[in-house]
Design an enzyme around this catalytic site. Structure first.
Site, PDB file in Angstrom:
ATOM      1  N   ALA A   1       0.823  -1.213   0.000  1.00 24.80           N
ATOM      2  CA  ALA A   1       0.000   0.000   0.000  1.00 24.80           C
ATOM      3  C   ALA A   1       0.854   1.259   0.000  1.00 24.80           C
ATOM      4  CB  ALA A   1      -0.932  -0.002   1.204  1.00 24.80           C
TER       5      ALA A   1
ATOM      6  N   MET B   1       2.691   5.767  -2.581  1.00 21.51           N
ATOM      7  CA  MET B   1       2.190   6.883  -1.780  1.00 21.51           C
ATOM      8  C   MET B   1       2.668   8.217  -2.352  1.00 21.51           C
ATOM      9  SD  MET B   1       0.209   7.294   0.798  1.00 21.51           S
ATOM     10  CE  MET B   1       0.270   5.759   1.708  1.00 21.51           C
TER      11      MET B   1
ATOM     12  N   HIS C   1      -2.969   6.164  -7.390  1.00 25.56           N
ATOM     13  CA  HIS C   1      -2.450   5.193  -6.427  1.00 25.56           C
ATOM     14  C   HIS C   1      -3.215   3.873  -6.566  1.00 25.56           C
ATOM     15  CE1 HIS C   1      -0.883   4.761  -1.998  1.00 25.56           C
ATOM     16  NE2 HIS C   1      -0.703   3.658  -2.696  1.00 25.56           N
TER      17      HIS C   1
ATOM     18  N   ARG D   1       1.086  14.056  -9.105  1.00 26.77           N
ATOM     19  CA  ARG D   1       2.486  13.678  -8.946  1.00 26.77           C
ATOM     20  C   ARG D   1       2.762  12.368  -9.670  1.00 26.77           C
ATOM     21  NH1 ARG D   1       1.575  14.360  -2.557  1.00 26.77           N
ATOM     22  NH2 ARG D   1       1.666  16.631  -2.414  1.00 26.77           N
TER      23      ARG D   1
END
Length: 261
Positions: free
Chosen positions: A46, A50, A57, A161
């Site tokens: 997970a 990030m 994600h 991003r």
């Protein structure tokens, strides 16, 4: 012009940088969202992507062979955009609730912002959270003394991003240029890559963020040698991602920038 080195603007990430020591909220929400679709997501997986917009994600996680295989086994078909939408439908409220519960400022954050403003700098922020996810975080942060001059959320630029577009948006709307006069502070590799892509001076945060992934209590309880070893590993990863400088938490930012002057 500020009296703090050669900078006019600092852009902070949120979870793991300014709030939520250990960047815990996104992990809890992601694990629960995937569990609702029969996929057991472990914490290291997970954390891999990030810093990206949450929808990106989720896409990145579903593209991982192990996660894609688990999804196919549980749902009878390989994951595509419908799977992304299904996870995001669960993740939005989960993320909002988790973020609201983990909105305590990281120690020194409010003082750092006050010092930057006293030195003549503007303060902006960006996040992989959507604006809906951010609403309770903004209210809580403001009650603790942190209200940035500008916020860019996931989905408010054509790309998130590691593209530099969120930084460009903040600079355009605050009237700050050139980008060499901007500092980007982030705890995740995607945020570091964003700062580098924009041409900003980029600062990684090692202790409070995604790389270490520990709560403040867990971090404080570490044996000093173990703490130093783990911090060095996170700092090496952030440096490899392109950080110009690595600090432990935002409490260290102003002294570090003054040392550059």
């Amino acid at each position: 012009m500020s009296d703090l080195g050669s900078f006019d603007l600092v852009i902070f990430d949120w979870a793991g940088t300014m709030v939520d020591f250990g960047c815990r909220a996104p992990i809890a929400a992601l694990v629960e969202a995937f569990a609702r679709h029969g996929v057991a997501l472990d914490e290291p997986t997970a954390r891999e992507d990030m810093g990206k917009a949450k929808v990106d994600h989720v896409r990145a996680l579903l593209a991982r062979p192990a996660v894609a295989g688990a999804w196919t086994s549980a749902n009878g078909a390989a994951p595509g955009e419908a799977a992304v939408t299904a996870v995001m439908d669960d993740l939005e409220p989960l993320m909002r609730d988790a973020a609201a519960q983990a909105a305590e400022l990281i120690p020194g954050a409010a003082d750092t912002v006050a010092a930057l403003r006293a030195a003549g700098l503007k303060v902006a922020s960006s996040t992989g959270y959507t604006r809906a996810m951010m609403q309770p975080v903004l209210a809580s942060a403001a009650s603790q003394g942190y209200a940035p001059d500008h916020l860019v959320c996931s989905g408010e630029t054509p790309e998130g991003r590691p593209s530099p577009l969120m930084i460009y948006k903040a600079c355009a709307e605050l009237g700050v240029w050139p980008l060499t006069r901007v500092v980007k502070v982030d705890d995740a590799e995607a945020g570091i890559a964003e700062g580098r892509a924009a041409g900003a001076f980029t600062v990684g945060v090692s202790a409070s963020g995604n790389g270490l992934g520990l709560s403040l209590a867990e971090f404080t309880a570490l044996d000093p040698d173990e703490r130093a070893r783990r911090l060095a590993a996170v700092a090496a990863s952030l440096t490899a991602a392109g950080a110009d400088l690595v600090i432990e938490t935002v409490a260290d930012l102003v002294p570090a920038l003054r040392a550059l002057a």
